[in-house]
Scaffold this motif. Structure first.
Motif, short mmCIF file in Angstrom:
data_model
loop_
_atom_site.label_atom_id
_atom_site.label_comp_id
_atom_site.label_asym_id
_atom_site.label_seq_id
_atom_site.Cartn_x
_atom_site.Cartn_y
_atom_site.Cartn_z
N GLU A 121 0.86 -1.17 0.00
CA GLU A 121 0.00 0.00 0.00
C GLU A 121 0.90 1.22 0.00
O GLU A 121 2.00 1.19 0.54
CB GLU A 121 -0.93 0.02 1.21
CG GLU A 121 -0.22 0.16 2.54
CD GLU A 121 -1.19 0.29 3.71
OE1 GLU A 121 -2.39 0.42 3.45
OE2 GLU A 121 -0.73 0.27 4.87
N GLY A 122 0.45 2.28 -0.64
CA GLY A 122 1.33 3.43 -0.72
C GLY A 122 0.61 4.67 -1.21
O GLY A 122 -0.59 4.66 -1.50
N ILE A 123 1.36 5.75 -1.27
CA ILE A 123 0.87 7.04 -1.73
C ILE A 123 1.78 7.54 -2.84
O ILE A 123 3.01 7.51 -2.70
CB ILE A 123 0.82 8.06 -0.58
CG1 ILE A 123 -0.22 7.63 0.46
CG2 ILE A 123 0.51 9.45 -1.09
CD1 ILE A 123 -0.27 8.53 1.66
N ALA A 124 1.18 7.99 -3.93
CA ALA A 124 1.93 8.56 -5.05
C ALA A 124 1.57 10.04 -5.16
O ALA A 124 0.41 10.38 -5.30
CB ALA A 124 1.60 7.82 -6.34
N ARG A 125 2.59 10.89 -5.06
CA ARG A 125 2.35 12.34 -5.11
C ARG A 125 2.84 12.90 -6.43
O ARG A 125 3.99 12.67 -6.84
CB ARG A 125 3.06 13.01 -3.94
CG ARG A 125 3.04 14.54 -3.98
CD ARG A 125 3.53 15.12 -2.68
NE ARG A 125 2.63 14.79 -1.58
CZ ARG A 125 2.85 15.14 -0.32
NH1 ARG A 125 3.92 15.82 0.00
NH2 ARG A 125 1.98 14.78 0.62
N ASP A 126 1.98 13.64 -7.08
CA ASP A 126 2.34 14.29 -8.35
C ASP A 126 3.32 15.43 -8.06
O ASP A 126 2.98 16.40 -7.38
CB ASP A 126 1.08 14.81 -9.03
CG ASP A 126 1.38 15.43 -10.40
OD1 ASP A 126 2.55 15.40 -10.82
OD2 ASP A 126 0.43 15.92 -11.04
N VAL A 127 4.55 15.30 -8.59
CA VAL A 127 5.57 16.34 -8.39
C VAL A 127 5.92 17.01 -9.71
O VAL A 127 6.97 17.67 -9.81
CB VAL A 127 6.83 15.74 -7.72
CG1 VAL A 127 6.52 15.28 -6.32
CG2 VAL A 127 7.41 14.60 -8.55
N THR A 128 5.08 16.87 -10.71
CA THR A 128 5.35 17.49 -12.01
C THR A 128 5.46 18.99 -11.88
O THR A 128 6.42 19.62 -12.36
CB THR A 128 4.24 17.12 -13.01
OG1 THR A 128 4.15 15.71 -13.12
CG2 THR A 128 4.55 17.73 -14.37
N GLU A 129 4.51 19.61 -11.20
CA GLU A 129 4.53 21.06 -11.03
C GLU A 129 5.71 21.49 -10.19
O GLU A 129 6.36 22.50 -10.48
CB GLU A 129 3.22 21.52 -10.40
CG GLU A 129 3.09 23.03 -10.29
CD GLU A 129 1.74 23.44 -9.74
OE1 GLU A 129 1.58 24.64 -9.43
OE2 GLU A 129 0.86 22.58 -9.63
N MET A 130 6.00 20.70 -9.14
CA MET A 130 7.14 21.02 -8.30
C MET A 130 8.44 20.93 -9.07
O MET A 130 9.33 21.77 -8.93
CB MET A 130 7.17 20.08 -7.09
CG MET A 130 8.24 20.43 -6.07
SD MET A 130 8.14 19.41 -4.59
CE MET A 130 8.56 17.81 -5.27
N ARG A 131 8.54 19.91 -9.92
CA ARG A 131 9.75 19.78 -10.74
C ARG A 131 9.84 20.93 -11.74
O ARG A 131 10.94 21.44 -12.02
CB ARG A 131 9.74 18.44 -11.48
CG ARG A 131 9.97 17.25 -10.58
CD ARG A 131 11.40 17.22 -10.05
NE ARG A 131 11.60 16.15 -9.08
CZ ARG A 131 11.57 16.33 -7.77
NH1 ARG A 131 11.32 17.56 -7.28
NH2 ARG A 131 11.76 15.34 -6.96
N GLN A 132 8.70 21.37 -12.28
CA GLN A 132 8.72 22.50 -13.20
C GLN A 132 9.17 23.77 -12.49
O GLN A 132 9.97 24.56 -13.02
CB GLN A 132 7.33 22.70 -13.80
CG GLN A 132 7.24 23.80 -14.85
CD GLN A 132 8.10 23.51 -16.06
OE1 GLN A 132 8.09 22.38 -16.58
NE2 GLN A 132 8.87 24.51 -16.52
N ILE A 133 8.67 23.93 -11.25
CA ILE A 133 9.10 25.10 -10.46
C ILE A 133 10.58 25.03 -10.18
O ILE A 133 11.31 26.04 -10.27
CB ILE A 133 8.28 25.17 -9.15
CG1 ILE A 133 6.82 25.47 -9.47
CG2 ILE A 133 8.86 26.21 -8.21
CD1 ILE A 133 5.91 25.40 -8.26
#
Length: 472
Positions: free
Chosen positions: A406-418
């Motif tokens: 079980e786990g959590i996946a966090r979208d870091v696309t915007e953070m990587r863009q920043i």
């Protein structure tokens, strides 16, 4: 005179079925009545069961008590069985009995009497046993008509015994039912077709008093004494199910009520028609169980589940769970915003179908197996439209699974863009700073040289000034 005595004995035995308090008293009374018209120094009554597997000597008076020392024995081939199987009265002498023994028709149990009169105990075509009188010393102890007398009386004896046995069986059954009725933890009551309380156990009485402040009494109108005090919703629910049960349909429902102190009481109620032999019914039985504690626990659990569901559905990150084979079993609705999939498209599919880089799949699985979990593992997942989405995954092996996670996946696309934008801005700022530094260095050199010449010339002029005009 003999006929009159026989008639009196006949009716007396018929009345014994009503007046005798129990079966032993009935057998003793039958013996006393028979002794008025026939010799009964040695008498026994033997009863068989429906399947004729057991023979029970329910009553015996004998000058040789060991004759029937066993009150019961397996149904076999004794004299009693011979009479029962033959289905007719018999007068047997010692010679007759010995001949039957030699022929193998009967087995002798104990002493063989000089004479025996026996008759089956019949109720219609059904034989329930046999009654017999005998004498061990005189072959002429009985007159020729005594067998007819015994047979005539035996039918009434059979009816009396059967009636008393049925009464005792019903009494035992009622006692058992009453014990169940009173000793259980359930509330039990019955209601007639007019809505009146017919019977109830003490649990119902205590429950009634708890809600209404008084104990119930039989024949009270429940609609007025009980249901009228309920809240509208509970009252309508009871009335609807009572009406359905009155039509012959069994009912089960849960209802919330309030007691005299204003506390909520939850009960699980069963309503069933009490059918009679002809298929009709005049009463409805009700059984209810106090489920307040269980219901409160259930409501608390539902509240917790609703709270969890609300939190689960408000996740911005993707929560997921897989089984031992890596098949996704649970996924949060946020998968729709992050990866563009409907949850129904994801559940039931292998989790590895959604990774963009196959190499990351093996690395992620190895890390989880080796460490039992991981944090902030960065990878790329495949969007529904096909482009990659950068995510940070924190996962662990969940309890009860060998390799399920079980786990959590966090979208870091915007953070990587920043981060990329910040890095580019930093590089541009550093380049501008470097250009400024170079410009200042160049300008400093270009200005210093002529200024040094000017300063030198001023120093020389200062040393050769003679007039105020030159100073100016």
């Amino acid at each position: 005179i003999r006929a009159e005595r026989l008639q009196k004995v006949y009716y007396s035995i018929a009345n014994l079925a009503i007046s005798a308090k129990d079966l032993p008293s009935l057998y003793g009374a039958i013996h006393r009545e028979l002794s008025k018209i026939i010799e009964t120094s040695n008498l026994f009554i033997a009863l068989c069961d429906e399947g004729r597997t057991q023979l029970q000597f329910v009553y015996h008076v004998d000058q040789y008590p060991h004759q029937h020392a066993q009150s019961a024995r397996p149904y076999s081939s004794g004299v009693s069985e011979y009479i029962i199987e033959g289905g007719r009265p018999r007068s047997l002498t010692r010679a007759d009995l010995q001949q039957l023994v030699r022929n193998g028709d009967i087995t002798a149990f104990g002493l063989v009497p000089e004479v025996l009169l026996a008759s089956p105990l019949s109720i219609g075509d059904r034989i329930i046993g046999a009654i017999a009188v005998q004498d061990y010393q005189r072959a002429d102890a009985y007159e020729p008509g005594d067998l007819d007398v015994l047979h005539f009386i035996s039918n009434q004896i059979a009816l009396a015994i059967e009636r008393k046995r049925n009464e005792e069986q019903i009494s035992k059954q009622n006692a058992r039912l009453n014990a169940i009725f009173e000793s259980g933890s359930h509330l039990m009551w019955t209601v007639d077709m007019r809505g009146r309380l017919a019977s109830f156990n003490r649990n119902y009485a205590a429950f009634f008093r708890r809600r209404n402040g008084v104990f119930p009494t039989r024949n009270i109108n429940l609609r007025e004494a009980d249901l009228a005090r309920l809240e509208q919703e509970a009252r309508d629910l009871f009335l609807r199910h009572y009406e359905a049960a009155a039509k012959g349909d069994p009912q089960r429902f849960e209802v919330r009520m309030r007691d005299a102190r204003g506390q909520d009481l939850w009960t699980d109620v069963h309503l069933n028609p009490i059918y009679q032999g002809d298929g009709s019914f005049e009463e409805i039985s009700a059984i209810a169980h106090d489920i307040t504690e269980q219901k409160n626990a259930q409501l608390a659990l539902e509240a917790q589940e609703e709270k969890f569901r609300s939190i689960f559905e408000s996740f911005q990150d993707i929560y997921y769970r897989t089984d031992d084979e890596g098949i996704i079993t649970i996924v949060s609705p946020s998968v729709r915003e992050v990866l563009g999939y409907d949850p129904s498209e994801v559940v039931g599919r292998p989790v590895f179908d959604f990774y963009f880089d196959p190499a990351d799949v093996a690395g992620l699985a190895d890390e989880i197996r080796r460490l039992g979990g991981l944090r902030n593992y960065e990878t790329r997942m495949r969007h529904h439209d096909g482009h990659p989405v950068n995510v940070l995954i924190s996962a662990r092996v969940w309890a009860g699974a060998v390799h399920g996670t079980e786990g959590i996946a966090r979208d870091v696309t915007e953070m990587r863009q920043i981060e990329d934008d910040l890095r580019l801005a930093k590089e541009e700022a550093e380049a501008a700073l470097e250009a400024k530094t170079q410009f200042l260095a160049n300008m400093s050199h270009e200005l210093r040289t002529p200024m040094n010449g000017i300063i030198g010339m001023i120093d020389l002029l200062d040393q050769t000034v003679d007039t105020e005009e030159q100073v100016e």
